[in-house]
Design an enzyme around this catalytic site. Structure first.
Site, PDB file in Angstrom:
ATOM      1  N   LYS A 151       0.817  -1.221   0.000  1.00 40.44           N
ATOM      2  CA  LYS A 151       0.000   0.000   0.000  1.00 40.44           C
ATOM      3  C   LYS A 151       0.847   1.266   0.000  1.00 40.44           C
ATOM      4  O   LYS A 151       0.612   2.194  -0.777  1.00 40.44           O
ATOM      5  CB  LYS A 151      -0.913   0.022   1.236  1.00 40.44           C
ATOM      6  N   THR A 152       1.813   1.318   0.893  1.00 42.94           N
ATOM      7  CA  THR A 152       2.603   2.546   1.035  1.00 42.94           C
ATOM      8  C   THR A 152       3.363   2.868  -0.243  1.00 42.94           C
ATOM      9  O   THR A 152       3.374   4.010  -0.707  1.00 42.94           O
ATOM     10  CB  THR A 152       3.576   2.416   2.219  1.00 42.94           C
ATOM     11  N   GLU A 188      -3.614   5.936   1.529  1.00 39.49           N
ATOM     12  CA  GLU A 188      -3.407   4.551   1.895  1.00 39.49           C
ATOM     13  C   GLU A 188      -4.604   4.105   2.735  1.00 39.49           C
ATOM     14  O   GLU A 188      -5.010   4.793   3.673  1.00 39.49           O
ATOM     15  CB  GLU A 188      -2.114   4.431   2.693  1.00 39.49           C
TER      16      GLU A 188
END
Length: 464
Positions: free
Chosen positions: A121-122, A165
């Site tokens: 995600k990051t 995110e």
């Protein structure tokens, strides 16, 4: 986009303001003109960055830190019920707002891209934020790590797009209603909150259900992500975009060519031909992240060729195969990987980058519950390294579980043929690594806890 502040957030107080998610929201509110205050357990570079934006940051937790005129108290799921500032909020009648609700309020006036998945995600959120900024679209963004370029995890932009995110760990991502959602992968994790894969799928389905009519879902080729796509495919108002190397992908990865610590990636778009661009971090995992970012940007209306080349501007994010330095021919790199799939992806990428040189790993397990469920798989992943040092479990928000120690990992690693050493005293690690490392070696510090602090210490020890 309007820069208005929700009335409840004009004077917010954040408990745990130094956390990756919390600090990002605080920064955006401060940039929008809110009077932001908060507390955190210790001093940090994040606390200093917040102060530079005019935020009041207290160190430690005490009832008197909560101002009587606070409009709300913002908390994450990590904040315990006995926190003195929470008790003071109850006395004063100050509303308590979860971090996810605060972020949802900030995104409500924007076209939103939310990036979800068990891992990746990051990096993917960061890639989008950098590329859209490079194109002059001035997005707002909230990320779980600091971008290498601007050095921050969040920013308020004047453009129409907000990239965020979306954290599934506590189901908080179900609060968002993104125009475009990315789901990179779906795996069993966060064992304190999910008892089975069925619960995980139900949570992700609830997240997808919040995508409004006419929105888009971008899914990676991970089996869990494709299963999710199948489960929600009955929604005729939802466009599902598949990304991956398989033949049925809408954004198909044709080739991933390693170029040292970077990769050259070629993707084929339906009816648009092929595009080749560079990804600044090595490995198949990050190439897939970049392709997902490209797909989401296209669904938001961004020109694909321009976006692909703008992705080249991404130079990394803190803790995602971040080069901490090099001395005496030894490179020290930091990885946030803490789930076996993430560990394997980063170790394979570093194994390829190391070539004929050795790969040494310092691994710190994160959470007792995760180690209890996945310790064997973690140990097997470490077999990809030439040698590993394993630390004690970083507890974060959890209390110990009887019988659960890092021995679960080292036993599995040894059984898989790995060269592994247990070190209980974290302060001894720099000396241990200095005694192992030789010119040409890559040293990888890995885990979601404070193992990241060891990179500079290892470099200093190697230099002496």
């Amino acid at each position: 986009m309007a820069t208005g502040i929700p009335p409840a957030m004009e004077r917010p107080h954040f408990i745990g303001i130094g956390g990756a998610g919390m600090s990002g929201i605080a920064k955006i509110l401060a940039q929008r003109g809110a009077h932001v205050a908060g507390s955190d357990a210790k001093e940090s570079a994040t606390a200093d960055a917040l102060r530079e934006l005019g935020v009041t940051v207290h160190i430690g937790h005490a009832a008197e830190y909560l101002a009587e005129d606070a409009s709300c108290v913002v908390v994450s799921s990590a904040i315990r019920a006995d926190n003195p500032e929470l008790a003071r909020a109850a006395e004063l009648g100050v509303p308590v707002v979860h971090r996810s609700d605060a972020l949802a309020a900030l995104m409500s006036t924007s076209r939103t891209i939310a990036v979800a998945g068990t891992h990746g995600k990051t990096t993917t959120t960061s890639m989008l934020a950098v590329a859209l900024t490079e194109l002059g679209l001035d997005p707002s963004y909230a990320i779980g790590g600091d971008l290498a370029g601007p050095g921050t995890n969040a920013s308020h932009g004047d453009g129409e797009v907000f990239v965020a995110e979306a954290d599934e760990s506590d189901r908080s991502f179900q609060k968002y209603d993104p125009d475009v959602a990315i789901v990179l992968n779906v795996e069993l994790d966060h064992h304190a909150n999910y008892a089975s894969m069925d619960e995980i799928y139900e949570s992700f389905e609830a997240f997808v259900a919040k995508i409004p009519h006419g929105g888009s879902l971008v899914v990676g080729e991970h089996a869990g992500a494709r299963e999710l796509a199948a489960r929600v495919s009955a929604r005729e108002d939802l466009t599902i975009v598949k990304v991956g190397e398989d033949e049925d992908a809408d954004v198909r990865i044709v080739a991933i060519t390693p170029k040292g610590m970077t990769s050259e990636v070629t993707v084929a778009l339906q009816d648009r031909g092929e595009i080749t661009f560079t990804v600044s971090v090595p490995g198949r995992h990050y190439a897939h992240n970049a392709a997902a970012a490209l797909a989401a940007g296209i669904r938001t209306g961004v020109d694909p060729v321009g976006l692909a080349h703008a992705l080249t501007a991404y130079t990394g994010v803190g803790r995602r195969l971040q080069l901490k330095g090099e001395t005496k021919g030894v490179q020290v790199i930091d990885s946030y990987a803490h789930h076996p799939t993430e560990m394997t992806a980063d170790l394979e990428a570093m194994r390829a980058a190391a070539g004929d040189s050795r790969l040494l790993v310092v691994f710190q397990p994160h959470l007792f519950s995760r180690t209890q469920e996945l310790g064997t798989e973690m140990g097997r992943a470490l077999a990809l390294a030439d040698a590993s040092v394993v630390l004690d479990i970083y507890p974060a928000r959890e209390d110990p579980i009887p019988g659960v120690t890092s021995a679960l990992i080292t036993d599995a690693a040894t059984a898989a043929g790995a060269d592994v050493t247990t070190v209980h005293d974290k302060t001894a690690v720099p000396e241990v690594i200095a005694g192992m490392a030789e010119p040409g070696d890559l040293v990888l510090t890995m885990g979601a806890g404070d193992v990241t602090d060891l990179g500079p210490q290892i470099l200093a020890h190697l230099t002496n």
